[in-house]
Scaffold this motif. Sequence first.
Motif, PDB file in Angstrom:
ATOM      1  N   VAL A  23      -0.435  -4.208   0.709  1.00 35.68           N
ATOM      2  CA  VAL A  23       0.029  -5.174   1.704  1.00 35.68           C
ATOM      3  C   VAL A  23      -0.944  -6.373   1.796  1.00 35.68           C
ATOM      4  CG1 VAL A  23       0.470  -5.461   4.183  1.00 35.68           C
ATOM      5  CG2 VAL A  23       1.307  -3.439   3.018  1.00 35.68           C
ATOM      6  N   LEU A  24      -2.211  -6.122   1.436  1.00 34.18           N
ATOM      7  CA  LEU A  24      -3.213  -7.196   1.482  1.00 34.18           C
ATOM      8  C   LEU A  24      -3.430  -7.848   0.113  1.00 34.18           C
ATOM      9  CD1 LEU A  24      -5.888  -5.452   3.756  1.00 34.18           C
ATOM     10  CD2 LEU A  24      -4.280  -7.246   4.437  1.00 34.18           C
ATOM     11  N   GLN A  25      -2.600  -7.478  -0.850  1.00 35.08           N
ATOM     12  CA  GLN A  25      -2.805  -7.951  -2.226  1.00 35.08           C
ATOM     13  C   GLN A  25      -2.830  -9.483  -2.331  1.00 35.08           C
ATOM     14  OE1 GLN A  25      -2.541  -5.601  -5.627  1.00 35.08           O
ATOM     15  NE2 GLN A  25      -4.080  -7.198  -5.495  1.00 35.08           N
ATOM     16  N   HIS A  26      -2.077 -10.145  -1.456  1.00 34.29           N
ATOM     17  CA  HIS A  26      -2.059 -11.620  -1.492  1.00 34.29           C
ATOM     18  C   HIS A  26      -3.424 -12.231  -1.216  1.00 34.29           C
ATOM     19  CE1 HIS A  26      -1.650 -10.468   2.700  1.00 34.29           C
ATOM     20  NE2 HIS A  26      -2.117 -11.658   3.027  1.00 34.29           N
ATOM     21  N   ARG A  27      -4.392 -11.432  -0.708  1.00 28.39           N
ATOM     22  CA  ARG A  27      -5.725 -11.966  -0.402  1.00 28.39           C
ATOM     23  C   ARG A  27      -6.697 -11.836  -1.568  1.00 28.39           C
ATOM     24  NH1 ARG A  27      -6.373 -13.105   4.919  1.00 28.39           N
ATOM     25  NH2 ARG A  27      -8.629 -13.132   4.703  1.00 28.39           N
ATOM     26  N   GLY A  28      -6.277 -11.130  -2.627  1.00 24.43           N
ATOM     27  CA  GLY A  28      -7.172 -10.972  -3.768  1.00 24.43           C
ATOM     28  C   GLY A  28      -6.480 -10.213  -4.874  1.00 24.43           C
ATOM     29  N   GLN A  29      -6.432 -10.811  -6.044  1.00 22.56           N
ATOM     30  CA  GLN A  29      -5.680 -10.216  -7.155  1.00 22.56           C
ATOM     31  C   GLN A  29      -6.583  -9.807  -8.319  1.00 22.56           C
ATOM     32  OE1 GLN A  29      -1.880 -13.278  -6.492  1.00 22.56           O
ATOM     33  NE2 GLN A  29      -3.275 -13.622  -8.190  1.00 22.56           N
ATOM     34  N   ASP A  30      -7.906 -10.067  -8.186  1.00 28.34           N
ATOM     35  CA  ASP A  30      -8.784  -9.867  -9.343  1.00 28.34           C
ATOM     36  C   ASP A  30      -9.271  -8.436  -9.509  1.00 28.34           C
ATOM     37  OD1 ASP A  30      -8.547 -12.602  -9.265  1.00 28.34           O
ATOM     38  OD2 ASP A  30     -10.541 -12.919 -10.099  1.00 28.34           O
ATOM     39  N   ALA A  31      -9.569  -7.788  -8.394  1.00 27.73           N
ATOM     40  CA  ALA A  31     -10.116  -6.428  -8.466  1.00 27.73           C
ATOM     41  C   ALA A  31      -9.735  -5.674  -7.209  1.00 27.73           C
ATOM     42  CB  ALA A  31     -11.635  -6.481  -8.595  1.00 27.73           C
ATOM     43  N   ALA A  32      -9.794  -4.356  -7.305  1.00 26.82           N
ATOM     44  CA  ALA A  32      -9.502  -3.533  -6.127  1.00 26.82           C
ATOM     45  C   ALA A  32     -10.417  -2.318  -6.140  1.00 26.82           C
ATOM     46  CB  ALA A  32      -8.039  -3.093  -6.130  1.00 26.82           C
TER      47      ALA A  32
END
Length: 507
Positions: A23-32
Amino acid sequence: MCGIVGIVGKYPVNQNIYDALTVLQHRGQDAAGMVTLNEGRMFMRKANGLVRDVFQTRHMHRLAGHVGIGHVRYPTAGCSSSAEAQPFYVNSPFGIALAHNGNLTNAATLKQELYKTDRRHINTSSDSEILLNVFAHELQKSTSLSPVAEDIFEAGRQVYKRCKGGYAAVALILGVGMVCFRDASGIRPLVIGKRETDKGTEYMTASESVALDALGFDLIRDVAPGELVFVDFEGNMHSKVCAENTRLTPCIFEQVYLARPDSMIDNVSVYKARLRMGEKLAEKIQREWADHDIDVVIPIPDTSTTSAMQLAHGLNLKMRHGFVKNRYIGRTFIMPGQQMRRKSVRKKLNAIELEFKDKNVLLVDDSIVRGTTSHQIVDMAREAGAKKVYFASAAPPVRYPNVYGIDMPTASELVAHDKTIEEVEKIIGADKLIYQDLDDLIEAVKEGNADIEQFDTSVFTGEYITGDVDQAYLDRLEQERNDEAKSSSGALEDVDMVMDIHNEGNV
Ligand SMILES: O=P(O)(O)OC[C@H]1O[C@H](OP(=O)(O)OP(=O)(O)O)[C@H](O)[C@@H]1O
Ligand SMILES: NC(=O)CC[C@H](N)C(=O)O
Ligand SMILES: [Mg+2]
Protein backbone atom coordinates in the motif's frame (compact mmCIF):
# COMPACT_ATOMS: atom_id res chain seq x y z
CA MET A 1 10.21 9.85 0.54
CA CYS A 2 10.26 6.26 1.58
CA GLY A 3 7.46 4.34 3.24
CA ILE A 4 7.77 2.93 6.75
CA VAL A 5 5.59 0.67 8.84
CA GLY A 6 5.78 -1.00 12.23
CA ILE A 7 3.39 -3.30 14.11
CA VAL A 8 3.30 -4.62 17.66
CA GLY A 9 0.71 -7.32 17.20
CA LYS A 10 -0.82 -10.33 18.86
CA TYR A 11 -0.61 -12.60 15.82
CA PRO A 12 2.04 -13.28 13.15
CA VAL A 13 2.79 -9.99 11.54
CA ASN A 14 4.71 -10.81 8.34
CA GLN A 15 1.71 -10.78 5.99
CA ASN A 16 0.42 -7.55 7.56
CA ILE A 17 3.76 -5.80 7.06
CA TYR A 18 3.91 -7.12 3.48
CA ASP A 19 0.40 -5.82 2.77
CA ALA A 20 1.17 -2.44 4.31
CA LEU A 21 4.31 -2.14 2.21
CA THR A 22 2.37 -2.80 -0.99
CA VAL A 23 0.00 0.00 0.00
CA LEU A 24 3.02 2.28 0.57
CA GLN A 25 4.78 1.19 -2.62
CA HIS A 26 4.13 4.58 -4.25
CA ARG A 27 6.62 6.07 -1.73
CA GLY A 28 9.56 3.96 -2.88
CA GLN A 29 10.09 1.50 -5.69
CA ASP A 30 13.84 0.80 -5.45
CA ALA A 31 14.12 -1.56 -2.49
CA ALA A 32 12.04 -3.15 0.22
CA GLY A 33 12.75 -4.80 3.54
CA MET A 34 11.25 -6.26 6.68
CA VAL A 35 12.50 -7.22 10.12
CA THR A 36 10.46 -9.35 12.50
CA LEU A 37 11.26 -10.41 15.99
CA ASN A 38 10.62 -13.82 17.47
CA GLU A 39 11.89 -15.58 20.58
CA GLY A 40 14.82 -13.28 21.10
CA ARG A 41 15.99 -13.16 17.49
CA MET A 42 15.54 -10.78 14.62
CA PHE A 43 14.76 -12.00 11.12
CA MET A 44 15.56 -9.78 8.21
CA ARG A 45 14.90 -9.80 4.50
CA LYS A 46 15.76 -6.82 2.34
CA ALA A 47 16.78 -6.38 -1.28
CA ASN A 48 16.40 -4.14 -4.29
CA GLY A 49 13.09 -4.37 -6.11
CA LEU A 50 9.36 -4.01 -5.55
CA VAL A 51 7.71 -5.57 -2.52
CA ARG A 52 6.28 -8.41 -4.60
CA ASP A 53 9.76 -9.28 -5.94
CA VAL A 54 11.69 -8.98 -2.70
CA PHE A 55 9.55 -11.25 -0.52
CA GLN A 56 9.14 -14.79 -1.79
CA THR A 57 7.19 -17.42 0.11
CA ARG A 58 10.43 -18.87 1.48
CA HIS A 59 11.32 -15.50 3.01
CA MET A 60 7.85 -14.98 4.41
CA HIS A 61 7.97 -18.33 6.21
CA ARG A 62 11.09 -17.27 8.03
CA LEU A 63 9.88 -13.79 8.98
CA ALA A 64 8.32 -15.11 12.17
CA GLY A 65 6.92 -13.19 15.10
CA HIS A 66 4.19 -10.88 16.30
CA VAL A 67 6.17 -7.67 15.90
CA GLY A 68 7.92 -6.25 12.90
CA ILE A 69 8.86 -3.22 10.86
CA GLY A 70 9.10 -2.65 7.11
CA HIS A 71 10.41 -0.19 4.57
CA VAL A 72 10.08 0.71 0.89
CA ARG A 73 12.99 2.78 -0.36
CA TYR A 74 13.49 5.69 -2.69
CA PRO A 75 17.09 6.74 -2.04
CA THR A 76 17.92 10.31 -1.09
CA ALA A 77 21.36 9.61 0.32
CA GLY A 78 24.06 7.09 -0.35
CA CYS A 79 23.53 4.85 -3.34
CA SER A 80 20.94 2.43 -4.63
CA SER A 81 22.92 -0.66 -3.63
CA SER A 82 20.90 -3.33 -1.85
CA ALA A 83 23.34 -2.96 1.06
CA GLU A 84 21.54 0.32 1.76
CA ALA A 85 18.07 -1.16 1.64
CA GLN A 86 16.30 -0.87 4.97
CA PRO A 87 15.71 -1.67 7.82
CA PHE A 88 19.25 -1.31 9.15
CA TYR A 89 20.36 -3.39 12.10
CA VAL A 90 22.84 -2.82 14.91
CA ASN A 91 23.57 -5.35 17.61
CA SER A 92 24.21 -3.02 20.53
CA PRO A 93 22.51 -2.14 22.79
CA PHE A 94 20.00 -5.01 22.89
CA GLY A 95 19.74 -5.37 19.08
CA ILE A 96 17.94 -2.60 17.21
CA ALA A 97 16.50 -2.45 13.68
CA LEU A 98 15.40 0.85 12.20
CA ALA A 99 13.56 2.08 9.11
CA HIS A 100 13.67 5.72 8.10
CA ASN A 101 11.87 8.08 5.78
CA GLY A 102 13.56 11.41 5.23
CA ASN A 103 16.99 12.88 5.01
CA LEU A 104 19.43 14.11 7.65
CA THR A 105 20.98 17.43 6.72
CA ASN A 106 23.92 17.05 9.12
CA ALA A 107 24.78 13.46 8.19
CA ALA A 108 28.43 14.25 7.41
CA THR A 109 29.06 15.85 10.82
CA LEU A 110 27.22 13.07 12.62
CA LYS A 111 29.26 10.41 10.84
CA GLN A 112 32.46 12.06 12.08
CA GLU A 113 31.08 12.41 15.59
CA LEU A 114 29.97 8.80 15.66
CA TYR A 115 33.46 7.64 14.80
CA LYS A 116 35.54 10.09 16.77
CA THR A 117 33.43 10.45 19.91
CA ASP A 118 31.04 7.55 20.04
CA ARG A 119 33.43 4.97 18.54
CA ARG A 120 30.83 3.68 16.12
CA HIS A 121 31.56 2.65 12.57
CA ILE A 122 29.16 3.41 9.73
CA ASN A 123 29.61 0.89 6.96
CA THR A 124 27.46 2.42 4.20
CA SER A 125 26.88 5.91 2.86
CA SER A 126 23.26 5.88 4.04
CA ASP A 127 22.10 8.55 6.48
CA SER A 128 19.64 6.03 7.91
CA GLU A 129 22.52 3.93 9.27
CA ILE A 130 23.70 7.12 10.95
CA LEU A 131 20.29 7.81 12.49
CA LEU A 132 20.17 4.26 13.84
CA ASN A 133 23.61 4.55 15.38
CA VAL A 134 22.90 7.89 17.02
CA PHE A 135 19.75 6.39 18.55
CA ALA A 136 21.65 3.25 19.62
CA HIS A 137 24.45 5.28 21.15
CA GLU A 138 22.04 7.42 23.13
CA LEU A 139 20.07 4.38 24.31
CA GLN A 140 23.31 2.72 25.34
CA LYS A 141 23.73 5.46 27.90
CA SER A 142 20.73 4.15 29.80
CA THR A 143 22.26 1.90 32.45
CA SER A 144 19.24 -0.33 32.72
CA LEU A 145 19.12 -3.80 31.19
CA SER A 146 15.37 -3.33 30.86
CA PRO A 147 14.88 0.28 29.80
CA VAL A 148 11.55 1.83 30.66
CA ALA A 149 9.67 4.54 28.77
CA GLU A 150 11.65 7.36 30.41
CA ASP A 151 14.97 5.81 29.27
CA ILE A 152 13.69 5.66 25.72
CA PHE A 153 12.43 9.25 25.91
CA GLU A 154 15.83 10.40 27.15
CA ALA A 155 17.50 8.70 24.17
CA GLY A 156 14.92 10.43 21.98
CA ARG A 157 15.76 13.84 23.47
CA GLN A 158 19.40 13.35 22.54
CA VAL A 159 18.53 12.15 19.03
CA TYR A 160 16.51 15.33 18.48
CA LYS A 161 19.40 17.43 19.74
CA ARG A 162 21.84 15.77 17.39
CA CYS A 163 19.92 14.94 14.20
CA LYS A 164 18.85 17.74 11.86
CA GLY A 165 16.65 17.53 8.80
CA GLY A 166 13.50 15.62 7.98
CA TYR A 167 12.89 12.21 9.49
CA ALA A 168 10.14 9.84 10.42
CA ALA A 169 11.48 6.58 11.77
CA VAL A 170 10.40 3.33 13.34
CA ALA A 171 12.66 1.04 15.36
CA LEU A 172 12.39 -2.36 17.04
CA ILE A 173 14.42 -2.87 20.18
CA LEU A 174 14.89 -6.48 21.12
CA GLY A 175 13.24 -7.34 24.41
CA VAL A 176 11.99 -3.77 24.84
CA GLY A 177 9.47 -2.60 22.25
CA MET A 178 8.77 -0.55 19.15
CA VAL A 179 9.64 3.12 18.94
CA CYS A 180 8.57 5.64 16.33
CA PHE A 181 9.41 9.32 16.09
CA ARG A 182 9.02 12.31 13.81
CA ASP A 183 11.39 15.27 13.42
CA ALA A 184 10.82 18.47 15.40
CA SER A 185 9.15 20.18 12.41
CA GLY A 186 7.05 17.17 11.43
CA ILE A 187 8.31 17.50 7.86
CA ARG A 188 7.76 13.87 6.96
CA PRO A 189 4.42 12.26 7.84
CA LEU A 190 3.83 9.54 10.44
CA VAL A 191 0.64 8.17 11.96
CA ILE A 192 -0.22 5.74 14.71
CA GLY A 193 -3.24 3.47 14.91
CA LYS A 194 -4.66 0.49 16.77
CA ARG A 195 -6.77 -2.60 16.21
CA GLU A 196 -8.60 -4.65 18.82
CA THR A 197 -8.24 -8.42 18.80
CA ASP A 198 -9.40 -11.19 21.11
CA LYS A 199 -5.90 -11.20 22.59
CA GLY A 200 -5.76 -7.44 23.17
CA THR A 201 -4.82 -4.23 21.37
CA GLU A 202 -2.37 -4.19 18.47
CA TYR A 203 -0.53 -0.97 17.53
CA MET A 204 0.68 0.10 14.13
CA THR A 205 2.64 3.07 12.84
CA ALA A 206 2.99 4.02 9.17
CA SER A 207 3.99 6.84 6.87
CA GLU A 208 0.43 7.22 5.65
CA SER A 209 -2.97 6.46 7.14
CA VAL A 210 -3.95 4.49 4.03
CA ALA A 211 -1.76 1.64 5.30
CA LEU A 212 -3.79 1.54 8.53
CA ASP A 213 -7.05 1.50 6.56
CA ALA A 214 -5.90 -1.40 4.42
CA LEU A 215 -5.13 -3.51 7.48
CA GLY A 216 -8.25 -2.61 9.43
CA PHE A 217 -6.45 -0.45 12.01
CA ASP A 218 -8.13 2.71 13.31
CA LEU A 219 -6.17 5.91 13.08
CA ILE A 220 -5.39 7.22 16.58
CA ARG A 221 -3.60 10.35 15.36
CA ASP A 222 -0.55 11.75 13.61
CA VAL A 223 2.65 11.50 15.60
CA ALA A 224 3.33 15.08 16.71
CA PRO A 225 6.48 16.93 15.64
CA GLY A 226 9.31 15.97 17.96
CA GLU A 227 7.22 13.26 19.59
CA LEU A 228 8.43 9.78 20.39
CA VAL A 229 5.89 6.99 20.69
CA PHE A 230 6.99 3.81 22.48
CA VAL A 231 4.90 0.65 22.46
CA ASP A 232 6.30 -1.98 24.82
CA PHE A 233 5.92 -5.68 24.07
CA GLU A 234 3.17 -5.98 26.67
CA GLY A 235 1.19 -3.76 24.32
CA ASN A 236 1.21 -0.48 26.31
CA MET A 237 1.63 2.74 24.42
CA HIS A 238 3.67 5.62 25.91
CA SER A 239 4.38 8.91 24.22
CA LYS A 240 6.15 12.19 24.86
CA VAL A 241 7.30 15.22 22.91
CA CYS A 242 11.04 14.90 23.37
CA ALA A 243 12.34 17.64 21.06
CA GLU A 244 12.68 21.27 22.07
CA ASN A 245 11.17 24.04 19.95
CA THR A 246 8.76 21.96 17.95
CA ARG A 247 6.57 23.51 15.29
CA LEU A 248 4.49 21.57 12.80
CA THR A 249 5.81 22.44 9.33
CA PRO A 250 4.80 19.54 7.10
CA CYS A 251 6.14 19.07 3.59
CA ILE A 252 3.56 20.50 1.21
CA PHE A 253 4.83 18.30 -1.61
CA GLU A 254 3.30 15.29 0.17
CA GLN A 255 -0.07 16.89 -0.56
CA VAL A 256 0.84 17.79 -4.14
CA TYR A 257 2.35 14.50 -5.30
CA LEU A 258 3.95 12.12 -2.84
CA ALA A 259 1.04 10.80 -0.78
CA ARG A 260 -1.89 8.71 -1.87
CA PRO A 261 -5.13 10.72 -2.17
CA ASP A 262 -6.90 8.40 0.26
CA SER A 263 -4.51 9.32 3.07
CA MET A 264 -5.03 11.82 5.87
CA ILE A 265 -1.88 13.76 6.76
CA ASP A 266 -1.95 16.03 9.80
CA ASN A 267 -5.73 15.91 9.65
CA VAL A 268 -5.82 17.07 6.04
CA SER A 269 -7.48 14.80 3.50
CA VAL A 270 -5.00 14.64 0.61
CA TYR A 271 -7.89 14.04 -1.77
CA LYS A 272 -9.76 17.15 -0.67
CA ALA A 273 -6.57 19.25 -0.72
CA ARG A 274 -6.03 18.19 -4.34
CA LEU A 275 -9.63 19.04 -5.22
CA ARG A 276 -9.08 22.51 -3.78
CA MET A 277 -5.84 22.85 -5.76
CA GLY A 278 -7.91 22.30 -8.91
CA GLU A 279 -10.53 24.75 -7.76
CA LYS A 280 -7.96 27.47 -7.10
CA LEU A 281 -6.28 26.89 -10.42
CA ALA A 282 -9.63 27.23 -12.21
CA GLU A 283 -10.19 30.54 -10.39
CA LYS A 284 -6.77 31.75 -11.53
CA ILE A 285 -7.53 30.85 -15.14
CA GLN A 286 -10.86 32.65 -14.96
CA ARG A 287 -9.19 35.66 -13.41
CA GLU A 288 -6.26 35.95 -15.75
CA TRP A 289 -7.48 34.32 -18.93
CA ALA A 290 -11.22 34.82 -18.98
CA ASP A 291 -11.45 34.56 -22.78
CA HIS A 292 -9.61 31.23 -22.98
CA ASP A 293 -10.49 28.88 -25.83
CA ILE A 294 -9.95 25.56 -24.03
CA ASP A 295 -12.20 22.78 -25.38
CA VAL A 296 -11.34 20.01 -22.96
CA VAL A 297 -9.33 19.32 -19.79
CA ILE A 298 -7.08 16.23 -19.85
CA PRO A 299 -5.29 14.98 -16.72
CA ILE A 300 -1.88 13.35 -16.81
CA PRO A 301 -2.47 10.21 -14.79
CA ASP A 302 -2.24 9.31 -12.03
CA THR A 303 -1.68 11.95 -9.46
CA SER A 304 -3.14 14.99 -11.24
CA THR A 305 -6.52 13.37 -11.88
CA THR A 306 -8.11 14.68 -8.68
CA SER A 307 -7.20 18.32 -9.23
CA ALA A 308 -7.90 18.16 -12.99
CA MET A 309 -11.42 16.95 -12.26
CA GLN A 310 -12.17 19.95 -10.05
CA LEU A 311 -10.40 22.35 -12.39
CA ALA A 312 -12.63 21.23 -15.27
CA HIS A 313 -15.68 21.60 -13.06
CA GLY A 314 -14.61 25.14 -12.09
CA LEU A 315 -14.22 26.12 -15.73
CA ASN A 316 -17.43 24.41 -16.72
CA LEU A 317 -15.57 22.21 -19.17
CA LYS A 318 -15.50 18.50 -19.80
CA MET A 319 -12.68 16.42 -18.42
CA ARG A 320 -11.66 13.53 -20.61
CA HIS A 321 -9.21 10.71 -19.88
CA GLY A 322 -7.17 11.30 -23.01
CA PHE A 323 -4.13 9.48 -21.65
CA VAL A 324 -4.32 5.88 -20.56
CA LYS A 325 -1.80 4.69 -18.05
CA ASN A 326 -0.13 1.31 -18.19
CA ARG A 327 -0.87 0.11 -14.68
CA TYR A 328 2.19 -2.14 -14.62
CA ILE A 329 4.64 0.74 -14.83
CA GLY A 330 5.45 2.55 -11.62
CA ARG A 331 5.88 6.22 -10.90
CA THR A 332 8.39 7.80 -13.25
CA PHE A 333 9.49 10.70 -11.07
CA ILE A 334 10.96 8.43 -8.40
CA MET A 335 12.81 6.20 -10.86
CA PRO A 336 16.58 6.33 -10.61
CA GLY A 337 18.30 8.07 -13.53
CA GLN A 338 17.00 10.46 -16.14
CA GLN A 339 17.35 7.98 -19.02
CA MET A 340 15.04 5.49 -17.35
CA ARG A 341 12.59 8.24 -16.41
CA ARG A 342 12.51 9.61 -19.96
CA LYS A 343 11.97 6.22 -21.57
CA SER A 344 9.27 5.27 -19.10
CA VAL A 345 6.91 8.17 -19.82
CA ARG A 346 5.99 6.86 -23.27
CA LYS A 347 5.73 3.31 -22.05
CA LYS A 348 3.52 4.47 -19.23
CA LEU A 349 1.12 6.81 -21.01
CA ASN A 350 -0.67 6.46 -24.33
CA ALA A 351 -2.98 8.98 -25.99
CA ILE A 352 -6.53 8.29 -27.18
CA GLU A 353 -6.50 10.28 -30.40
CA LEU A 354 -10.16 11.20 -30.58
CA GLU A 355 -9.89 13.19 -27.38
CA PHE A 356 -7.20 15.40 -28.93
CA LYS A 357 -8.04 15.63 -32.65
CA ASP A 358 -8.71 19.26 -33.65
CA LYS A 359 -9.21 20.36 -30.07
CA ASN A 360 -7.58 22.95 -27.83
CA VAL A 361 -6.60 20.84 -24.86
CA LEU A 362 -5.59 21.87 -21.36
CA LEU A 363 -3.25 19.21 -19.96
CA VAL A 364 -3.11 19.21 -16.18
CA ASP A 365 -0.34 17.81 -14.03
CA ASP A 366 0.17 18.02 -10.29
CA SER A 367 3.68 19.41 -10.70
CA ILE A 368 6.45 19.95 -13.20
CA VAL A 369 9.80 18.99 -11.72
CA ARG A 370 12.43 18.01 -14.27
CA GLY A 371 9.98 18.51 -17.11
CA THR A 372 10.46 14.90 -18.23
CA THR A 373 6.75 14.17 -18.30
CA SER A 374 5.39 17.50 -19.51
CA HIS A 375 7.76 17.79 -22.45
CA GLN A 376 6.88 14.37 -23.84
CA ILE A 377 3.21 14.68 -23.07
CA VAL A 378 2.90 17.94 -24.99
CA ASP A 379 4.54 16.21 -27.98
CA MET A 380 2.14 13.28 -27.66
CA ALA A 381 -0.86 15.60 -27.55
CA ARG A 382 0.29 17.27 -30.75
CA GLU A 383 0.98 13.93 -32.44
CA ALA A 384 -2.56 12.93 -31.50
CA GLY A 385 -3.87 15.92 -33.46
CA ALA A 386 -4.45 18.65 -30.86
CA LYS A 387 -4.76 22.16 -32.31
CA LYS A 388 -3.46 23.98 -29.25
CA VAL A 389 -1.78 22.41 -26.24
CA TYR A 390 -2.06 24.36 -23.00
CA PHE A 391 -0.52 23.11 -19.77
CA ALA A 392 -1.48 23.74 -16.15
CA SER A 393 0.40 22.71 -13.02
CA ALA A 394 -1.43 22.35 -9.70
CA ALA A 395 1.81 23.35 -7.94
CA PRO A 396 3.97 26.46 -8.43
CA PRO A 397 7.30 26.21 -10.31
CA VAL A 398 9.68 23.78 -8.58
CA ARG A 399 12.90 25.79 -8.55
CA TYR A 400 15.00 24.60 -5.60
CA PRO A 401 16.45 21.32 -4.40
CA ASN A 402 14.83 19.28 -1.67
CA VAL A 403 16.97 18.26 1.30
CA TYR A 404 14.35 16.61 3.51
CA GLY A 405 13.67 13.29 1.84
CA ILE A 406 12.69 13.93 -1.79
CA ASP A 407 15.39 13.16 -4.29
CA MET A 408 15.61 16.55 -6.00
CA PRO A 409 19.18 17.38 -5.09
CA THR A 410 20.31 19.34 -8.09
CA ALA A 411 18.97 22.75 -9.00
CA SER A 412 20.20 22.51 -12.58
CA GLU A 413 18.12 19.35 -13.14
CA LEU A 414 14.91 21.26 -12.33
CA VAL A 415 13.37 22.64 -15.48
CA ALA A 416 12.13 25.85 -13.82
CA HIS A 417 15.32 26.65 -11.92
CA ASP A 418 16.54 30.11 -12.97
CA LYS A 419 13.84 30.24 -15.64
CA THR A 420 10.83 32.43 -16.21
CA ILE A 421 7.47 30.81 -16.82
CA GLU A 422 7.70 31.81 -20.50
CA GLU A 423 11.04 30.02 -20.77
CA VAL A 424 9.64 26.84 -19.22
CA GLU A 425 6.63 27.10 -21.53
CA LYS A 426 9.02 27.12 -24.47
CA ILE A 427 11.10 24.21 -23.16
CA ILE A 428 8.12 21.95 -22.68
CA GLY A 429 6.67 23.16 -25.99
CA ALA A 430 3.25 24.29 -24.70
CA ASP A 431 1.20 27.08 -26.27
CA LYS A 432 0.53 28.41 -22.79
CA LEU A 433 1.67 27.39 -19.32
CA ILE A 434 -0.19 28.23 -16.12
CA TYR A 435 1.19 27.53 -12.68
CA GLN A 436 -0.66 27.57 -9.36
CA ASP A 437 0.30 30.50 -7.11
CA LEU A 438 2.06 29.48 -3.90
CA ASP A 439 -0.46 31.31 -1.69
CA ASP A 440 -3.27 29.39 -3.36
CA LEU A 441 -1.51 26.08 -2.88
CA ILE A 442 -0.95 26.84 0.81
CA GLU A 443 -4.57 27.93 1.15
CA ALA A 444 -5.77 24.74 -0.56
CA VAL A 445 -4.01 22.57 2.02
CA LYS A 446 -4.57 24.81 5.03
CA GLU A 447 -8.32 24.77 4.50
CA GLY A 448 -8.14 21.15 5.65
CA ASN A 449 -6.55 22.10 8.98
CA ALA A 450 -6.35 25.74 9.99
CA ASP A 451 -4.00 24.85 12.86
CA ILE A 452 -1.10 24.29 10.49
CA GLU A 453 0.60 27.68 10.52
CA GLN A 454 3.49 26.89 8.25
CA PHE A 455 4.53 24.40 5.57
CA ASP A 456 7.85 23.27 4.23
CA THR A 457 7.65 24.88 0.78
CA SER A 458 11.40 24.89 0.14
CA VAL A 459 11.17 23.44 -3.37
CA PHE A 460 9.20 26.53 -4.39
CA THR A 461 10.93 29.21 -2.31
CA GLY A 462 14.45 27.98 -1.53
CA GLU A 463 13.81 28.67 2.17
CA TYR A 464 14.88 25.77 4.35
CA ILE A 465 13.07 25.77 7.68
CA THR A 466 15.70 23.85 9.64
CA GLY A 467 18.04 26.81 9.19
CA ASP A 468 21.14 24.67 8.60
CA VAL A 469 21.11 24.54 4.80
CA ASP A 470 23.42 27.02 3.10
CA GLN A 471 24.81 27.31 -0.42
CA ALA A 472 27.91 25.27 0.48
CA TYR A 473 25.63 22.42 1.61
CA LEU A 474 23.60 22.62 -1.60
CA ASP A 475 26.76 22.70 -3.74
CA ARG A 476 28.08 19.60 -2.01
CA LEU A 477 24.75 17.85 -2.41
CA GLU A 478 24.67 18.72 -6.09
CA GLN A 479 28.12 17.26 -6.58
CA GLU A 480 27.35 14.06 -4.72
CA ARG A 481 23.87 13.42 -6.04
CA ASN A 482 23.49 14.70 -9.57
CA ASP A 483 22.23 11.98 -11.92
CA GLU A 484 25.68 11.22 -13.27
CA ALA A 485 27.28 10.88 -9.85
CA LYS A 486 24.45 8.65 -8.68
CA SER A 487 24.68 6.33 -11.63
CA SER A 488 28.39 5.74 -11.07
CA SER A 489 28.18 5.27 -7.30
CA GLY A 490 25.05 3.17 -7.34
CA ALA A 491 25.81 0.99 -10.32
CA LEU A 492 25.87 -2.23 -8.35
CA GLU A 493 23.54 -4.10 -10.65
CA ASP A 494 25.50 -7.32 -10.28
CA VAL A 495 24.32 -8.93 -7.04
CA ASP A 496 27.76 -10.40 -6.42
CA MET A 497 29.11 -6.87 -6.00
CA VAL A 498 27.12 -6.48 -2.80
CA MET A 499 28.47 -8.14 0.30
CA ASP A 500 25.93 -8.20 3.08
CA ILE A 501 27.67 -8.09 6.41
CA HIS A 502 24.88 -9.95 8.07
CA ASN A 503 21.78 -11.50 6.64
CA GLU A 504 21.40 -14.82 8.33
CA GLY A 505 20.68 -17.63 5.90
CA ASN A 506 20.79 -15.13 3.05
CA VAL A 507 19.11 -16.58 -0.04
O1 LIG B 1 8.42 17.01 -14.36
P1 LIG B 1 8.74 15.59 -14.02
O2 LIG B 1 10.18 15.44 -13.62
O3 LIG B 1 8.34 14.63 -15.09
O4 LIG B 1 7.97 15.22 -12.68
C1 LIG B 1 6.62 15.46 -12.47
C2 LIG B 1 5.78 14.30 -12.91
O5 LIG B 1 6.19 13.09 -12.21
C3 LIG B 1 5.12 12.63 -11.40
O6 LIG B 1 4.43 11.57 -12.04
P2 LIG B 1 4.77 10.02 -11.79
O7 LIG B 1 4.83 9.33 -13.09
O8 LIG B 1 5.99 9.90 -10.94
O9 LIG B 1 3.60 9.46 -10.88
P3 LIG B 1 2.01 9.47 -10.96
O10 LIG B 1 1.60 8.30 -11.81
O11 LIG B 1 1.60 9.30 -9.53
O12 LIG B 1 1.51 10.75 -11.52
C4 LIG B 1 4.19 13.80 -11.24
O13 LIG B 1 2.86 13.38 -11.02
C5 LIG B 1 4.33 14.51 -12.56
O14 LIG B 1 3.52 13.87 -13.53
N1 LIG C 1 13.31 8.77 0.56
C1 LIG C 1 13.71 8.55 1.79
O1 LIG C 1 13.00 8.75 2.75
C2 LIG C 1 15.14 8.06 1.91
C3 LIG C 1 15.61 7.58 3.25
C4 LIG C 1 17.13 7.54 3.32
N2 LIG C 1 17.68 8.86 3.31
C5 LIG C 1 17.70 6.70 2.17
O2 LIG C 1 18.25 7.23 1.26
O3 LIG C 1 17.59 5.51 2.18
MG1 LIG D 1 2.41 12.18 -12.74
